[in-house]
Write a protein that holds these residues in place. Sequence first.
Motif, PDB file in Angstrom:
ATOM      1  N   VAL A 258     -21.265 -39.062  85.328  1.00 14.87           N
ATOM      2  CA  VAL A 258     -21.498 -40.370  85.943  1.00 14.87           C
ATOM      3  C   VAL A 258     -22.223 -41.197  84.892  1.00 14.87           C
ATOM      4  O   VAL A 258     -23.382 -40.920  84.574  1.00 14.87           O
ATOM      5  CB  VAL A 258     -22.348 -40.252  87.229  1.00 14.87           C
ATOM      6  CG1 VAL A 258     -22.532 -41.628  87.868  1.00 14.87           C
ATOM      7  CG2 VAL A 258     -21.704 -39.303  88.217  1.00 14.87           C
ATOM      8  N   ASP A 259     -21.534 -42.181  84.321  1.00 13.33           N
ATOM      9  CA  ASP A 259     -22.113 -42.979  83.241  1.00 13.33           C
ATOM     10  C   ASP A 259     -22.841 -44.178  83.851  1.00 13.33           C
ATOM     11  O   ASP A 259     -22.215 -45.124  84.320  1.00 13.33           O
ATOM     12  CB  ASP A 259     -20.992 -43.433  82.290  1.00 13.33           C
ATOM     13  CG  ASP A 259     -21.542 -44.158  81.068  1.00 13.33           C
ATOM     14  OD1 ASP A 259     -22.734 -44.520  81.064  1.00 13.33           O
ATOM     15  OD2 ASP A 259     -20.765 -44.355  80.104  1.00 13.33           O
ATOM     16  N   THR A 260     -24.170 -44.099  83.860  1.00 14.05           N
ATOM     17  CA  THR A 260     -24.980 -45.181  84.438  1.00 14.05           C
ATOM     18  C   THR A 260     -25.658 -46.003  83.347  1.00 14.05           C
ATOM     19  O   THR A 260     -26.582 -46.770  83.637  1.00 14.05           O
ATOM     20  CB  THR A 260     -26.060 -44.598  85.377  1.00 14.05           C
ATOM     21  OG1 THR A 260     -26.860 -43.672  84.624  1.00 14.05           O
ATOM     22  CG2 THR A 260     -25.449 -43.885  86.552  1.00 14.05           C
ATOM     23  N   SER A 261     -25.194 -45.841  82.110  1.00 12.83           N
ATOM     24  CA  SER A 261     -25.928 -46.444  80.991  1.00 12.83           C
ATOM     25  C   SER A 261     -25.775 -47.958  80.906  1.00 12.83           C
ATOM     26  O   SER A 261     -26.602 -48.633  80.311  1.00 12.83           O
ATOM     27  CB  SER A 261     -25.457 -45.805  79.675  1.00 12.83           C
ATOM     28  OG  SER A 261     -24.061 -46.027  79.512  1.00 12.83           O
TER      29      SER A 261
ATOM     30  N   PRO B 144     -26.164 -51.736  82.002  1.00  6.31           N
ATOM     31  CA  PRO B 144     -27.217 -52.323  82.845  1.00  6.31           C
ATOM     32  C   PRO B 144     -26.723 -52.783  84.214  1.00  6.31           C
ATOM     33  O   PRO B 144     -27.522 -52.851  85.153  1.00  6.31           O
ATOM     34  CB  PRO B 144     -27.720 -53.513  82.022  1.00  6.31           C
ATOM     35  CG  PRO B 144     -26.700 -53.746  80.963  1.00  6.31           C
ATOM     36  CD  PRO B 144     -26.016 -52.456  80.722  1.00  6.31           C
ATOM     37  N   TRP B 145     -25.442 -53.114  84.363  1.00  8.64           N
ATOM     38  CA  TRP B 145     -24.977 -53.678  85.628  1.00  8.64           C
ATOM     39  C   TRP B 145     -23.992 -52.787  86.374  1.00  8.64           C
ATOM     40  O   TRP B 145     -23.861 -52.908  87.586  1.00  8.64           O
ATOM     41  CB  TRP B 145     -24.291 -55.029  85.372  1.00  8.64           C
ATOM     42  CG  TRP B 145     -25.160 -55.988  84.649  1.00  8.64           C
ATOM     43  CD1 TRP B 145     -25.017 -56.429  83.376  1.00  8.64           C
ATOM     44  CD2 TRP B 145     -26.365 -56.602  85.144  1.00  8.64           C
ATOM     45  NE1 TRP B 145     -26.033 -57.279  83.040  1.00  8.64           N
ATOM     46  CE2 TRP B 145     -26.876 -57.413  84.106  1.00  8.64           C
ATOM     47  CE3 TRP B 145     -27.057 -56.540  86.351  1.00  8.64           C
ATOM     48  CZ2 TRP B 145     -28.039 -58.152  84.234  1.00  8.64           C
ATOM     49  CZ3 TRP B 145     -28.218 -57.285  86.488  1.00  8.64           C
ATOM     50  CH2 TRP B 145     -28.699 -58.075  85.452  1.00  8.64           C
TER      51      TRP B 145
ATOM     52  N   VAL C 232     -21.562 -48.999  86.952  1.00  6.78           N
ATOM     53  CA  VAL C 232     -21.512 -47.537  86.872  1.00  6.78           C
ATOM     54  C   VAL C 232     -20.059 -47.108  86.667  1.00  6.78           C
ATOM     55  O   VAL C 232     -19.145 -47.675  87.280  1.00  6.78           O
ATOM     56  CB  VAL C 232     -22.031 -46.897  88.180  1.00  6.78           C
ATOM     57  CG1 VAL C 232     -21.930 -45.382  88.115  1.00  6.78           C
ATOM     58  CG2 VAL C 232     -23.463 -47.321  88.463  1.00  6.78           C
TER      59      VAL C 232
END
Lengths: 478, 235
Positions: B134-137, B139-140, B142
């Motif tokens: 899960v790439d949450t890197s 800023p706005w 996912v």
Amino acid sequence: MDKPAAKKILISPVTRIEGHAKITIALKDNGEVDQAQFHVNEFRGFEKFCEGRMYTEMPTITPRICGICPVSHTIASVKACEMIQGIQPTYTANLLRRLMHIGQNISSHALSFFHLSSPDFLLGYDSDPASRNIIGLAEKFPDVALKGIRLRKFGQEISERITGKKIHAMGIVPGGMSYPLTIDNQQALMQWIPEALDAVQTGIRIIKDFHAANADMINSFATSPTMYLGTVGPHGEHELYDGLLRFVDAEGNVLQDQLSPTRYLEFIAERAVEWSYLKYPYYKPLGIEKGIYRVGPLARLNVADRMKTPLAQAEFLQFRALGNGQPVHGTFFYHYARLIETLAGVEEAAMYLQDPEVTGTHLQTFGRWNNATGIGASEAPRGTLFHHYETDDSGKLTMVNLLIATGQNNPSMNRSITDVARQYVHGAEVAEGMLNRVESAIRCYDPCLSCSTHAMGKMPMQIDIVNAGGEVLRSLQR
Amino acid sequence: MPVITVYINGQKISTESGVTILEVCKANNIPMLTLCHLKGLHDIGACRLCLVEIEGVNRLLSGCTTQVADNMMIRTDTDRIKRYQRITVELFFAERNHVCAVCVANGNCELQQAGYAVGLDHIRYPFLYPECNVDTSHPWFVMDHNRCIMCTRCVRVCTQVEGAGNWGVMNRGHDVRIISDFNTPWGESSTCTDCGKCVHACPTGAIWPKAVAQGQLTKYPEMIGELVEKRKLLQ
């Protein structure tokens, strides 16, 4: 010469509770009860598989722990999210959340009392177990069963009228609510109030009649004193949604007051036991042995100074009089406390539904990740519920701790079944009705085992009688 | 373009040549299930839901990539097509970790709608339960690979409409993944313009804005086709 084998009684599965568990009653050599243990034997691992998800998904994921108290999980979760974001919900959103929470409490309490527990009071502890349930109740006391079913429906309809769904509703979100309450739905809910009040008062009459007719049993039923934890409002009033914590000791002295739930780890510690998936929480300053505390309706009424509404306040005074200035320790009074809370819930629902802002449309404030830690709490039907999240700087969860009400009652449930088993069980050849009394000690707490171990629940539970060598001498299973 | 005649489910239709079967169906209100198709993007026939039977052709073809021909006899509603569509949707669900109940796109998901359309009531294939990042890197937004169906709408919109080329495809088979740049975290991409078109193009809950909760997700995939049309007018 070999020592004669001590015996154990195993009640498995325990019935009419939410979850799957069993009770082991260990007998001494003379046949008297040595100790009883409450085993929760299912495990689900919610905390672990939530790691790696975005924190904003938790208000959607965690209510799936339980179909009985999903709103309490959502509220604890959105509060933790709001701490991470540093925002507060709007006034209207708070009203709607309170209504949702009240609805769920009414629904859960009605289920506990009318569906699960009242068959014991109205049909008798020793009646045929095959019909000692809501179906048997509906046959002999159809009006009472219908009132209980309708009261539960009212609670669920509050959720449906606000969000469109009775269970696992979407719409409680960080910063507020997604959906408004329409005027039509507000009026439809108001029409329920007289019927709901009548149903709760019927329940209160049933429990009071049972108290009067069985005073000896009630007053000696699992009465070991404990501490209590509950949420109170700023003036010490009974509170379920948005207050601060209060600990009182067994004599009723306030040990901690107006305590932010974010400090829960300073005051609550947990230890694991090898015979159950349910942990043993305790009040940290007093240690494992002396720090046993209880949560839930009995605890909330023992810590509160007053109720917010008149009818509930009148019952509250009668309840507190039972303790003669001390907390009410009798486990059986959980039922009475639960009904007083239900009464308060119906009155408060009417109060919030009449607030002019309840149909407002300013529903949500907005924020983004600002803090790594989020801790939220709410008073679930079974007691104080904590959600604690730790996140990385992208908002991904690195740690999840869910401290559930039933877990906090676990040490007391073990103590209560030991008390009751010592009173009613003498030797392995005991009548089913006696073992039902042991089960009913558990039922007083209305435990939700699916929540407390985050375990997938099945209703049944069993009681086993086993000897010291582990040999099962008798097993009660339905 | 010369006008030709085709027959779809027995219905005689006059249409321009050089268009796809899907375009003819859409123009004539003939329902056709799609997932990887998005107006404004080049079709690639990846999802295999717009299957058609063509008289004289033994295998099923994708309607989005097959051009019509004069007197072509086409069927879109046979039991064989329905059977394969259901199998395909089941395999989508079995391949990654789709949990509608807790998904941000619940109620607003094209995969979920496809499930309803084919009458999906259970999955007959073993779930693969792959371990997905899960790439949450960013800023706005996912990127949740658990919910990705590899339709590549995000890849195509990023390249063909935005012109940024942030998204690409890595590996093959079960291991195939959408990647940002050269498989760097999305938040560290040097090509992403933060435009959000991939969010709207994504048919599932794989790409979503951090700011929304379940029940609040509003995607506007039609925007992509409208943008393409507007740009044509400016040229």
